[in-house]
Write an enzyme that holds these catalytic residues in place. Sequence first.
Site, short mmCIF file in Angstrom:
data_model
loop_
_atom_site.label_atom_id
_atom_site.label_comp_id
_atom_site.label_asym_id
_atom_site.label_seq_id
_atom_site.Cartn_x
_atom_site.Cartn_y
_atom_site.Cartn_z
N HIS A 36 0.84 -1.21 0.00
CA HIS A 36 0.00 0.00 0.00
C HIS A 36 0.87 1.26 0.00
O HIS A 36 0.56 2.24 -0.66
CB HIS A 36 -0.90 0.03 1.24
N VAL A 175 4.83 -5.71 -4.57
CA VAL A 175 5.89 -5.54 -3.57
C VAL A 175 5.99 -6.85 -2.79
O VAL A 175 4.97 -7.43 -2.42
CB VAL A 175 5.58 -4.37 -2.61
#
Length: 279
Positions: A36, A175
Amino acid sequence: MKKYVKVADLQSELSELRKDKTIGFVPTMGALHQGHLSLISLCRSMCDVTVASVFVNPTQFNDKADYQRYPRTLEKDEEILENAGCDVIFAPSEEEIYPEKDDRIFNFGELDKVMEGKFRPGHFNGVAQVVSRLFDIVNPDKSFFGQKDFQQVGIIKAMVRQLKLTTEIVVAPVVRERSGLAMSSRNMLLTENQRIEAAKIFQALSYAKEQALKASIDEIRDEATRRINASPELDVEYLEIVDADTLQPVSEWNDSAEIFACTAVHAGKIRLIDNIRLK
Ligand code: PAF
């Protein structure tokens, strides 16, 4: 950072800001992690104002237990967003997002009949309901989504086209934790051993990438699946090799210009997804 829980208050703030600033939007369900934060950072680099929403959307959970279990860490999320330089957090109640029951049924053709759509019926309809409602409220110039939710990105782009919305969809790369495991809010629900073993998902996808164009698609799919299932902690729900645009399985490397391997894997009760570009 300003916090809003009411649609009307958020909209009056944004209408002021919009006069001379671009608005970027990062929708989330909270339980924030580095994935995020990469979206927040990309948004900040491309827009004047960064708005993040935190809302665990009930309509996209086809499994009630999964909805109940989903981590809710709003206080910590606020701190994380503040430290990341987010300007506005929107953390509405369910009544605020759905003052009336949302009965809309979207038609995504074949896009939501495969992979996540096949195993989580109704999931993408719920995603489209909440994201279109959030877009309506925030009216962002650009909106940011993670590549980890590969099929979700395809669905949201299709929804933007269908509803003729003007927000630009920006996609940020997956990620990963140091082990290679894709960052996910659900990772915090894994046992220590499940988390270690879950690294095998990325290892299998990396194997698929390494073998791309060398071995056949069927061989790669079967071997990558076998490698994940070799762990007693993991159980592959699907591992598909698909066209990046249509999301339909391909059988030959020449079938498509851009090909991805996508998988969903159960680690005990926790369901993890990941993907990698093969071509
Ligand atoms: O990807 C997510 O976290 C959710 O599906 C989203 C886009 C915030 C909608 O609830």
